[in-house]
Design a protein around this motif. Structure first.
Motif, PDB file in Angstrom:
ATOM      1  N   MET A 276       6.994  -9.004   5.602  1.00 51.87           N
ATOM      2  CA  MET A 276       8.225  -8.624   4.901  1.00 51.87           C
ATOM      3  C   MET A 276       9.132  -7.951   5.916  1.00 51.87           C
ATOM      4  SD  MET A 276       6.943  -6.763   1.482  1.00 51.87           S
ATOM      5  CE  MET A 276       5.248  -6.869   0.989  1.00 51.87           C
ATOM      6  N   LEU A 277      10.422  -8.160   5.728  1.00 54.69           N
ATOM      7  CA  LEU A 277      11.418  -7.477   6.552  1.00 54.69           C
ATOM      8  C   LEU A 277      12.416  -6.776   5.638  1.00 54.69           C
ATOM      9  CD1 LEU A 277      12.448 -10.114   9.300  1.00 54.69           C
ATOM     10  CD2 LEU A 277      10.914  -8.160   9.587  1.00 54.69           C
ATOM     11  N   PRO A 278      12.228  -5.485   5.384  1.00 56.47           N
ATOM     12  CA  PRO A 278      13.312  -4.753   4.732  1.00 56.47           C
ATOM     13  C   PRO A 278      14.510  -4.747   5.684  1.00 56.47           C
ATOM     14  CG  PRO A 278      11.505  -3.260   5.360  1.00 56.47           C
ATOM     15  CD  PRO A 278      11.074  -4.642   5.703  1.00 56.47           C
ATOM     16  N   VAL A 279      15.691  -4.966   5.117  1.00 58.09           N
ATOM     17  CA  VAL A 279      16.918  -5.007   5.934  1.00 58.09           C
ATOM     18  C   VAL A 279      17.916  -4.026   5.342  1.00 58.09           C
ATOM     19  CG1 VAL A 279      18.800  -6.467   6.802  1.00 58.09           C
ATOM     20  CG2 VAL A 279      16.538  -7.482   6.396  1.00 58.09           C
ATOM     21  N   GLY A 280      18.420  -3.129   6.181  1.00 57.53           N
ATOM     22  CA  GLY A 280      19.399  -2.165   5.688  1.00 57.53           C
ATOM     23  C   GLY A 280      20.070  -1.441   6.838  1.00 57.53           C
TER      24      GLY A 280
ATOM     25  N   TYR B 113       0.820  -1.216   0.000  1.00 55.02           N
ATOM     26  CA  TYR B 113       0.000   0.000   0.000  1.00 55.02           C
ATOM     27  C   TYR B 113       0.852   1.264   0.000  1.00 55.02           C
ATOM     28  CZ  TYR B 113      -3.159  -3.735   1.284  1.00 55.02           C
ATOM     29  OH  TYR B 113      -3.842  -4.924   1.295  1.00 55.02           O
ATOM     30  N   GLY B 114       1.913   1.229  -0.817  1.00 57.44           N
ATOM     31  CA  GLY B 114       2.716   2.429  -1.009  1.00 57.44           C
ATOM     32  C   GLY B 114       3.709   2.716   0.110  1.00 57.44           C
ATOM     33  N   GLN B 115       4.113   1.713   0.832  1.00 56.45           N
ATOM     34  CA  GLN B 115       5.172   1.922   1.855  1.00 56.45           C
ATOM     35  C   GLN B 115       6.523   1.849   1.127  1.00 56.45           C
ATOM     36  OE1 GLN B 115       4.376   0.315   5.962  1.00 56.45           O
ATOM     37  NE2 GLN B 115       3.006  -1.078   4.874  1.00 56.45           N
ATOM     38  N   PHE B 116       6.869   2.952   0.472  1.00 52.84           N
ATOM     39  CA  PHE B 116       8.009   2.912  -0.447  1.00 52.84           C
ATOM     40  C   PHE B 116       9.365   2.808   0.245  1.00 52.84           C
ATOM     41  CE2 PHE B 116       4.644   4.411  -3.260  1.00 52.84           C
ATOM     42  CZ  PHE B 116       4.756   3.418  -4.229  1.00 52.84           C
ATOM     43  N   PHE B 117       9.395   3.044   1.545  1.00 48.92           N
ATOM     44  CA  PHE B 117      10.683   2.831   2.235  1.00 48.92           C
ATOM     45  C   PHE B 117      11.121   1.368   2.137  1.00 48.92           C
ATOM     46  CE2 PHE B 117       9.438   0.544   6.042  1.00 48.92           C
ATOM     47  CZ  PHE B 117       8.101   0.893   6.235  1.00 48.92           C
ATOM     48  N   VAL B 118      10.159   0.487   1.901  1.00 52.25           N
ATOM     49  CA  VAL B 118      10.491  -0.947   1.739  1.00 52.25           C
ATOM     50  C   VAL B 118      11.484  -1.111   0.579  1.00 52.25           C
ATOM     51  CG1 VAL B 118       9.540  -3.212   1.095  1.00 52.25           C
ATOM     52  CG2 VAL B 118       8.321  -1.757   2.744  1.00 52.25           C
ATOM     53  N   ALA B 119      11.236  -0.374  -0.493  1.00 51.83           N
ATOM     54  CA  ALA B 119      12.093  -0.493  -1.686  1.00 51.83           C
ATOM     55  C   ALA B 119      13.456   0.165  -1.488  1.00 51.83           C
ATOM     56  CB  ALA B 119      11.376   0.108  -2.887  1.00 51.83           C
ATOM     57  N   MET B 120      13.571   1.025  -0.477  1.00 52.76           N
ATOM     58  CA  MET B 120      14.866   1.686  -0.197  1.00 52.76           C
ATOM     59  C   MET B 120      15.882   0.715   0.395  1.00 52.76           C
ATOM     60  SD  MET B 120      14.117   5.323   1.676  1.00 52.76           S
ATOM     61  CE  MET B 120      15.728   5.297   2.488  1.00 52.76           C
ATOM     62  N   ALA B 121      15.378  -0.297   1.074  1.00 49.11           N
ATOM     63  CA  ALA B 121      16.289  -1.247   1.742  1.00 49.11           C
ATOM     64  C   ALA B 121      17.004  -2.089   0.687  1.00 49.11           C
ATOM     65  CB  ALA B 121      15.498  -2.146   2.682  1.00 49.11           C
ATOM     66  N   PRO B 122      18.285  -2.392   0.898  1.00 50.08           N
ATOM     67  CA  PRO B 122      19.005  -3.204  -0.093  1.00 50.08           C
ATOM     68  C   PRO B 122      18.455  -4.622  -0.230  1.00 50.08           C
ATOM     69  CG  PRO B 122      20.416  -2.683   1.805  1.00 50.08           C
ATOM     70  CD  PRO B 122      19.163  -1.890   1.965  1.00 50.08           C
TER      71      PRO B 122
ATOM     72  N   ALA C 156      19.322  -2.676  10.510  1.00 47.92           N
ATOM     73  CA  ALA C 156      17.961  -2.335  10.917  1.00 47.92           C
ATOM     74  C   ALA C 156      16.928  -3.086  10.080  1.00 47.92           C
ATOM     75  CB  ALA C 156      17.755  -0.830  10.768  1.00 47.92           C
ATOM     76  N   THR C 157      15.766  -3.248  10.678  1.00 47.26           N
ATOM     77  CA  THR C 157      14.652  -3.895   9.976  1.00 47.26           C
ATOM     78  C   THR C 157      13.367  -3.161  10.348  1.00 47.26           C
ATOM     79  OG1 THR C 157      14.239  -5.388  11.836  1.00 47.26           O
ATOM     80  CG2 THR C 157      15.695  -6.212  10.110  1.00 47.26           C
ATOM     81  N   CYS C 158      12.325  -3.506   9.637  1.00 50.04           N
ATOM     82  CA  CYS C 158      10.984  -3.079  10.036  1.00 50.04           C
ATOM     83  C   CYS C 158      10.018  -4.181   9.616  1.00 50.04           C
ATOM     84  CB  CYS C 158      10.594  -1.751   9.363  1.00 50.04           C
ATOM     85  SG  CYS C 158       8.969  -1.164   9.881  1.00 50.04           S
ATOM     86  N   TRP C 159       9.231  -4.619  10.528  1.00 49.51           N
ATOM     87  CA  TRP C 159       8.240  -5.674  10.229  1.00 49.51           C
ATOM     88  C   TRP C 159       7.139  -5.052   9.385  1.00 49.51           C
ATOM     89  CZ3 TRP C 159       8.191 -10.373  13.408  1.00 49.51           C
ATOM     90  CH2 TRP C 159       7.135 -11.254  13.104  1.00 49.51           C
ATOM     91  N   ILE C 160       6.863  -5.636   8.239  1.00 48.05           N
ATOM     92  CA  ILE C 160       5.773  -5.133   7.388  1.00 48.05           C
ATOM     93  C   ILE C 160       4.692  -6.211   7.316  1.00 48.05           C
ATOM     94  CG2 ILE C 160       5.128  -4.294   5.081  1.00 48.05           C
ATOM     95  CD1 ILE C 160       7.118  -2.452   6.425  1.00 48.05           C
ATOM     96  N   GLY C 161       3.549  -5.870   7.881  1.00 47.93           N
ATOM     97  CA  GLY C 161       2.445  -6.827   7.854  1.00 47.93           C
ATOM     98  C   GLY C 161       1.293  -6.363   6.980  1.00 47.93           C
ATOM     99  N   ALA C 162       1.327  -5.088   6.610  1.00 50.48           N
ATOM    100  CA  ALA C 162       0.231  -4.534   5.815  1.00 50.48           C
ATOM    101  C   ALA C 162       0.581  -4.616   4.334  1.00 50.48           C
ATOM    102  CB  ALA C 162      -0.017  -3.080   6.215  1.00 50.48           C
ATOM    103  N   PHE C 163       0.041  -5.587   3.655  1.00 51.85           N
ATOM    104  CA  PHE C 163       0.243  -5.692   2.196  1.00 51.85           C
ATOM    105  C   PHE C 163      -0.844  -6.553   1.584  1.00 51.85           C
ATOM    106  CE2 PHE C 163       3.068  -8.861   4.214  1.00 51.85           C
ATOM    107  CZ  PHE C 163       2.634 -10.048   3.621  1.00 51.85           C
ATOM    108  N   ASP C 164      -0.966  -6.400   0.281  1.00 60.31           N
ATOM    109  CA  ASP C 164      -1.946  -7.170  -0.487  1.00 60.31           C
ATOM    110  C   ASP C 164      -1.334  -8.554  -0.733  1.00 60.31           C
ATOM    111  OD1 ASP C 164      -3.330  -8.382  -2.587  1.00 60.31           O
ATOM    112  OD2 ASP C 164      -3.736  -6.478  -3.596  1.00 60.31           O
ATOM    113  N   GLU C 165      -1.828  -9.503  -0.001  1.00 61.68           N
ATOM    114  CA  GLU C 165      -1.210 -10.842  -0.030  1.00 61.68           C
ATOM    115  C   GLU C 165      -1.255 -11.469  -1.421  1.00 61.68           C
ATOM    116  OE1 GLU C 165      -2.448 -13.432   3.208  1.00 61.68           O
ATOM    117  OE2 GLU C 165      -1.989 -15.196   1.980  1.00 61.68           O
ATOM    118  N   LYS C 166      -2.385 -11.278  -2.102  1.00 60.18           N
ATOM    119  CA  LYS C 166      -2.518 -11.884  -3.446  1.00 60.18           C
ATOM    120  C   LYS C 166      -1.474 -11.319  -4.391  1.00 60.18           C
ATOM    121  CE  LYS C 166      -7.250 -13.469  -3.754  1.00 60.18           C
ATOM    122  NZ  LYS C 166      -8.498 -12.775  -3.410  1.00 60.18           N
TER     123      LYS C 166
END
Ligand SMILES: Cc1cc2nc3c(=O)[nH]c(=O)nc-3n(C[C@H](O)[C@H](O)[C@H](O)COP(=O)(O)O)c2cc1C
Length: 180
Positions: A151-155, A70-79, A124-134
């Motif tokens: 999802m766990l972005p890691v960076g 849902y547009g949590q674009f910081f997820v894509a910032m993580a390597p 660092a990480t952030c637990w991401i639970g809000a997403f469109d599972e399908k």
């Protein structure tokens, strides 16, 4: 010695934060290996280890995952983004109706181990639970009977968030019965 180990663990648990800004610095294979080995050490129902992690480094795929979140674009910032999946198929080998519940617990505790290992290793990480599972399932070609749960972005952190507030022990602890 035991007290010393607790102090170390407690320090890691206290320091961990959900971090939502990461530098461009890459995550080495050696570090990633340590994180996945932490997941490997986590307990699981019947030791079936009914959880899998998909390691995503591809920028386009990370962007797709961020959109699916849902547009949590910081997820894509993580390597690296780790997508934790409940392997219900594997859990079903031993468990019937409770297979899904156990597989979800298997992946969530493994992810918790990853978060603490990451903190101990200075990432660092952030637990991401809000997403469109399908959308996540179709993008990553995840089969039926396997559910992406988190999802766990890691960076490397590029922010230092303040600690978040916790409710007091008495608010979530019950003595002997729920009503007390
Ligand atoms: C099940 C679960 C789902 C979460 N989903 C998200 C999410 O989608 N996006 C996000 O930014 N943080 C998410 N978080 C992180 C929480 O917001 C965070 O853990 C909480 O605010 C406490 O902050 P702390 O982790 O820094 O202690 C989630 C955490 C959990 C355990």
């Amino acid at each position: 010695m035991v007290a010393l180990e607790y102090d170390t663990l407690s320090g890691v648990m206290h320091r961990r934060r959900s971090v939502r800004r990461y530098s461009r610095e890459t995550i080495s294979e050696a570090l990633l290996d340590k994180l996945l080995k932490a997941a490997q050490l986590a307990p699981s129902a019947g030791n079936l280890q009914a959880r899998d992690f998909i390691v995503v480094r591809d920028p386009n795929m990370k962007h797709t995952l961020a959109e699916a979140a849902y547009g949590q674009f910081f997820v894509a910032m993580a390597p690296v983004v780790l997508v934790g999946c409940a392997n219900i198929a594997r859990s079903r080998i031993a468990y019937g109706q409770r297979a899904e519940l156990y597989a979800i617990q298997d992946v969530t505790i493994a992810a918790s181990y990853i978060q603490l290992a990451a903190e101990a290793l200075g990432v660092a990480t952030c637990w991401i639970g809000a997403f469109d599972e399908k959308r996540v399932s179709s993008s990553l070609q995840i089969p039926i009977d396997i559910r992406p749960i988190l999802m766990l972005p890691v960076g490397y952190a590029e922010e230092a968030p303040e600690p978040t507030v916790r409710m007091g022990l008495s608010r979530f602890t019950h003595q002997e019965l729920w009503s007390s």
